[in-house]
Motif scaffolding. Structure first.
Motif, PDB file in Angstrom:
ATOM      1  N   ALA A 259       0.803  -1.344   0.063  1.00  0.00           N
ATOM      2  CA  ALA A 259      -0.095   0.021   0.038  1.00  0.00           C
ATOM      3  C   ALA A 259       0.873   1.313  -0.116  1.00  0.00           C
ATOM      4  CB  ALA A 259      -1.005   0.111   1.340  1.00  0.00           C
ATOM      5  N   LEU A 260       2.034   1.288   0.620  1.00  0.00           N
ATOM      6  CA  LEU A 260       2.737   2.478   0.957  1.00  0.00           C
ATOM      7  C   LEU A 260       4.113   2.221  -0.164  1.00  0.00           C
ATOM      8  CD1 LEU A 260       2.425   3.218   4.516  1.00  0.00           C
ATOM      9  CD2 LEU A 260       1.316   4.284   2.539  1.00  0.00           C
ATOM     10  N   PRO A 261       4.425   2.788  -1.086  1.00  0.00           N
ATOM     11  CA  PRO A 261       5.737   2.956  -1.734  1.00  0.00           C
ATOM     12  C   PRO A 261       6.803   3.491  -1.124  1.00  0.00           C
ATOM     13  CG  PRO A 261       4.195   4.445  -2.850  1.00  0.00           C
ATOM     14  CD  PRO A 261       3.379   3.868  -1.828  1.00  0.00           C
ATOM     15  N   LEU A 262       8.054   3.345  -1.676  1.00  0.00           N
ATOM     16  CA  LEU A 262       9.155   4.048  -1.522  1.00  0.00           C
ATOM     17  C   LEU A 262       8.702   5.655  -1.335  1.00  0.00           C
ATOM     18  CD1 LEU A 262      12.056   3.485  -0.271  1.00  0.00           C
ATOM     19  CD2 LEU A 262      12.631   3.950  -2.687  1.00  0.00           C
ATOM     20  N   MET A 263       9.033   6.421  -0.039  1.00  0.00           N
ATOM     21  CA  MET A 263       8.723   7.680  -0.052  1.00  0.00           C
ATOM     22  C   MET A 263       9.448   8.751   0.690  1.00  0.00           C
ATOM     23  SD  MET A 263       5.519   7.431   2.701  1.00  0.00           S
ATOM     24  CE  MET A 263       5.355   5.679   2.194  1.00  0.00           C
ATOM     25  N   TRP A 264       9.407   9.941   0.686  1.00  0.00           N
ATOM     26  CA  TRP A 264      10.123  10.891   1.567  1.00  0.00           C
ATOM     27  C   TRP A 264       9.265  11.252   2.807  1.00  0.00           C
ATOM     28  CZ3 TRP A 264      15.124  11.971   1.175  1.00  0.00           C
ATOM     29  CH2 TRP A 264      15.903  11.647   0.023  1.00  0.00           C
ATOM     30  N   VAL A 265       9.943  11.158   3.879  1.00  0.00           N
ATOM     31  CA  VAL A 265       9.352  11.505   5.080  1.00  0.00           C
ATOM     32  C   VAL A 265      10.075  12.458   5.826  1.00  0.00           C
ATOM     33  CG1 VAL A 265       8.234  10.627   7.115  1.00  0.00           C
ATOM     34  CG2 VAL A 265       8.000   9.262   5.203  1.00  0.00           C
ATOM     35  N   GLY A 266       9.670  13.513   6.445  1.00  0.00           N
ATOM     36  CA  GLY A 266      10.174  14.579   7.208  1.00  0.00           C
ATOM     37  C   GLY A 266      10.160  14.438   8.588  1.00  0.00           C
ATOM     38  N   GLY A 267      11.004  14.716   9.551  1.00  0.00           N
ATOM     39  CA  GLY A 267      10.784  14.644  11.005  1.00  0.00           C
ATOM     40  C   GLY A 267      12.121  15.342  11.746  1.00  0.00           C
ATOM     41  N   GLU A 268      12.143  14.968  13.055  1.00  0.00           N
ATOM     42  CA  GLU A 268      13.197  15.324  13.768  1.00  0.00           C
ATOM     43  C   GLU A 268      13.844  13.795  14.067  1.00  0.00           C
ATOM     44  OE1 GLU A 268      13.822  17.348  18.264  1.00  0.00           O
ATOM     45  OE2 GLU A 268      12.391  18.090  16.809  1.00  0.00           O
TER      46      GLU A 268
ATOM     47  N   ARG B  71      14.236   8.862   2.722  1.00  0.00           N
ATOM     48  CA  ARG B  71      13.768   8.217   1.794  1.00  0.00           C
ATOM     49  C   ARG B  71      13.612   6.764   2.311  1.00  0.00           C
ATOM     50  NH1 ARG B  71      15.054   6.028  -3.410  1.00  0.00           N
ATOM     51  NH2 ARG B  71      13.510   6.494  -4.920  1.00  0.00           N
ATOM     52  N   ALA B  72      12.388   6.289   2.659  1.00  0.00           N
ATOM     53  CA  ALA B  72      12.187   5.209   3.578  1.00  0.00           C
ATOM     54  C   ALA B  72      10.880   4.360   2.674  1.00  0.00           C
ATOM     55  CB  ALA B  72      11.836   5.287   4.779  1.00  0.00           C
ATOM     56  N   LEU B  73      11.074   2.890   3.147  1.00  0.00           N
ATOM     57  CA  LEU B  73       9.866   2.170   2.977  1.00  0.00           C
ATOM     58  C   LEU B  73       9.304   1.654   4.246  1.00  0.00           C
ATOM     59  CD1 LEU B  73       8.391   0.209   0.586  1.00  0.00           C
ATOM     60  CD2 LEU B  73      10.200  -1.640   1.314  1.00  0.00           C
ATOM     61  N   ALA B  74       7.799   1.886   4.190  1.00  0.00           N
ATOM     62  CA  ALA B  74       7.231   1.439   5.415  1.00  0.00           C
ATOM     63  C   ALA B  74       6.918  -0.027   5.539  1.00  0.00           C
ATOM     64  CB  ALA B  74       5.706   2.202   5.571  1.00  0.00           C
TER      65      ALA B  74
ATOM     66  N   ASN C  78      12.144   1.477   7.008  1.00  0.00           N
ATOM     67  CA  ASN C  78      13.586   1.055   6.526  1.00  0.00           C
ATOM     68  C   ASN C  78      14.137   2.149   5.564  1.00  0.00           C
ATOM     69  OD1 ASN C  78      13.313  -1.359   7.931  1.00  0.00           O
ATOM     70  ND2 ASN C  78      13.054  -2.542   6.173  1.00  0.00           N
ATOM     71  N   ILE C  79      15.259   2.718   6.304  1.00  0.00           N
ATOM     72  CA  ILE C  79      15.609   4.078   5.521  1.00  0.00           C
ATOM     73  C   ILE C  79      16.702   3.812   4.459  1.00  0.00           C
ATOM     74  CG2 ILE C  79      16.953   6.245   5.946  1.00  0.00           C
ATOM     75  CD1 ILE C  79      14.219   5.800   7.648  1.00  0.00           C
ATOM     76  N   GLU C  80      16.490   4.489   3.148  1.00  0.00           N
ATOM     77  CA  GLU C  80      17.301   4.118   2.015  1.00  0.00           C
ATOM     78  C   GLU C  80      18.363   5.219   1.984  1.00  0.00           C
ATOM     79  OE1 GLU C  80      17.389   1.773  -0.321  1.00  0.00           O
ATOM     80  OE2 GLU C  80      15.827   0.850   0.724  1.00  0.00           O
ATOM     81  N   SER C  81      18.090   6.496   2.257  1.00  0.00           N
ATOM     82  CA  SER C  81      18.838   7.658   2.447  1.00  0.00           C
ATOM     83  C   SER C  81      18.372   8.701   3.122  1.00  0.00           C
ATOM     84  CB  SER C  81      19.113   8.185   0.751  1.00  0.00           C
ATOM     85  OG  SER C  81      17.878   8.463   0.455  1.00  0.00           O
ATOM     86  N   VAL C  82      19.219   9.515   3.891  1.00  0.00           N
ATOM     87  CA  VAL C  82      18.934  10.864   4.599  1.00  0.00           C
ATOM     88  C   VAL C  82      19.376  12.136   3.982  1.00  0.00           C
ATOM     89  CG1 VAL C  82      19.017  11.670   7.061  1.00  0.00           C
ATOM     90  CG2 VAL C  82      18.855   9.005   6.622  1.00  0.00           C
TER      91      VAL C  82
END
Length: 450
Positions: A23-32, A80-83, A95-99
């Motif tokens: 349901a959730l593809p590879l995406m960019w997520v922002g936070g602290e 850039r992560a996969l849920a 699961n983080i691919e890049s930051v």
């Protein structure tokens, strides 16, 4: 009524993970970042949160070691992560691919696009990189006169190669007009290289944020670096900072100090080599002098005074003359003895020829008489054979009245039956040939002329 199938917890979590990932593809997520943990294996574990929610994150070692900066708690980032779902505990995580640091995502994207485009043009090809001179006459420096990097370079060169002249080509290293002025300073250094006596150029700046270092990610600056006739060393920022200028330069140093060390490496190594070569040279000269002294001693032992050398030469000549005279006398005596022996042998072998001459004359007369008798006999036998042959000659037979008949092909006719009526027949007589044609043939018929 059939009961519904019962799932195990493991099966349930597996289905939930598969549904979540679908349901959730590879995406960019922002936070602290918070609760950051660096495992001994190199993996990173942290919580990404905002004011209303949080989510657990995991970044594996093969990805974490490529980060251009060191993540810390409280840092705002974009990942850039996969849920997914950690099935063992049923925990939802990313699961983080890049930051990347938050707020500069567009700069990173622009940096990567420019880097890929210039690399595709071949601007960064290793085959186009120039080698730094080992012993430069002087060093050019492009930086701000107020930058801390200038002080680092001066301190380093004063320690490693104080004799090297340093020519500063000032330009701002931060701000909106920094990039074009840096490119202009590099072009100026290239034009004035011979006059200023420099063989290598340093482009340096201290560390800073991505925004601070952004002038060094300018396309025009990269092309100015490649167009510069001098080899260029880039020492921008800290070891983890990378700019387009680093890729375009002939050599990248991790810091401004490192750039100065690379430019002066040859002279610095030469000072160290001189310290070790001095004793080696001294030992080599000593060994050479010892060898020459030994050769001189041996030569002095072989040295003879000229008068002694003449005396020895005369004695040697006299000895050789005596041996030569004795050898010649011995050879002459041997030759006389051999001549006398050969004379005796020749006298014994000389033949008596008078009787042989008489015998040869007698045999010659007898041979002549025998040859004449043989020739007379052979002539008489030849005349007899010629007489017999004359009797057997066809012409002699024809002279006695006989004839030879031949058909048109020259074959001899031996029988009347071989000639038919009308057949042409040639009849050879003793004095010529008759050309006839047969009118009839039989035991009592005779041929007639045409």
């Amino acid at each position: 009524m059939l009961s519904a199938p019962i799932l195990t917890v493991s099966a349930l979590n597996r289905l939930a993970r598969q549904a979540l990932e679908a349901a959730l593809p590879l995406m960019w997520v922002g936070g602290e970042i918070s609760n950051l943990t660096r495992a001994a294996s190199g993996h990173l574990y942290f919580t990404l949160k905002d004011s209303d929610a949080q989510v657990r994150c995991a970044m594996w070692r093969n990805r974490a070691q490529l980060l251009p900066f060191r993540p810390e708690n409280g840092m705002r980032v974009e990942v850039r992560a996969l849920a997914t779902l950690y099935e063992a505990r049923g925990d939802y995580q990313l699961n983080i691919e890049s930051v990347r640091q938050a707020g500069i995502g567009n700069l990173f994207e622009a940096f990567n696009q420019l880097k890929d485009r210039l690399a595709a043009e071949g601007l960064f090809d290793a085959g186009n990189k120039r080698v730094l001179p080992r012993f430069p006459r002087g060093i050019g420096l492009v930086t701000s006169p107020a930058a801390a990097a200038l002080r680092d370079v001066l301190v380093t060169l004063a320690r490693r190669a104080p004799h090297l002249p340093l020519v500063l080509y000032p330009a701002p290293v931060q701000g909106a007009d920094a990039a074009p002025r840096l490119a202009q300073a590099i072009a100026t250094a290239g034009r004035r290289a011979d006059r200023d006596g420099i063989d290598v150029l340093l482009l340096v700046r201290g560390g800073g944020s991505l925004e601070d270092l952004w002038p060094f990610n300018d396309e025009a600056l990269a092309r100015a670096l490649r167009a510069c006739p001098l080899p260029v060393v880039s020492g921008v920022g800290h070891e983890t900072d990378f700019t387009i200028a680093d890729f375009a330069a002939d050599l990248r140093a991790p810091t401004p100090t490192g750039a100065a060390e690379l430019a002066s490496a040859g002279w610095h190594a030469a000072h160290q080599e001189i310290a070790t070569l001095g004793p080696r040279l001294e030992r080599g000269i000593e060994r050479q002098l010892e060898t020459l002294a030994q050769r001189l001693d041996r030569a002095s032992l072989r040295l003879v005074h000229p008068s002694e050398r003449l005396r020895q030469t005369r004695a040697d000549i006299d000895a050789r003359a005596g041996r030569l005279a004795r050898a010649m006398k011995h050879r002459l005596e041997q030759a006389r003895f051999r001549q006398a022996a050969l004379g005796l042998r020749l006298a014994r072998l000389q033949p008596e020829l008078s009787g042989t001459r008489r015998l040869v004359a007698q045999l010659g007369h007898e041979l002549q008489r025998a040859a004449q008798a043989s020739l007379r006999q052979r002539r008489e036998r030849l005349e007899t054979l010629a007489s017999h042959l004359q009797h057997l000659c066809p012409e002699s037979v024809l002279a006695r009245g006989y004839a030879i008949a031949r058909d048109s092909r020259g074959r001899v006719l031996r029988s009347v039956g071989e000639a038919g009526a009308g057949m042409a027949v040639d009849v050879q007589l003793a004095d010529g040939t008759l050309h006839t044609r047969v009118t009839g043939a039989g035991p009592d018929e005779a041929g007639q002329k045409d």
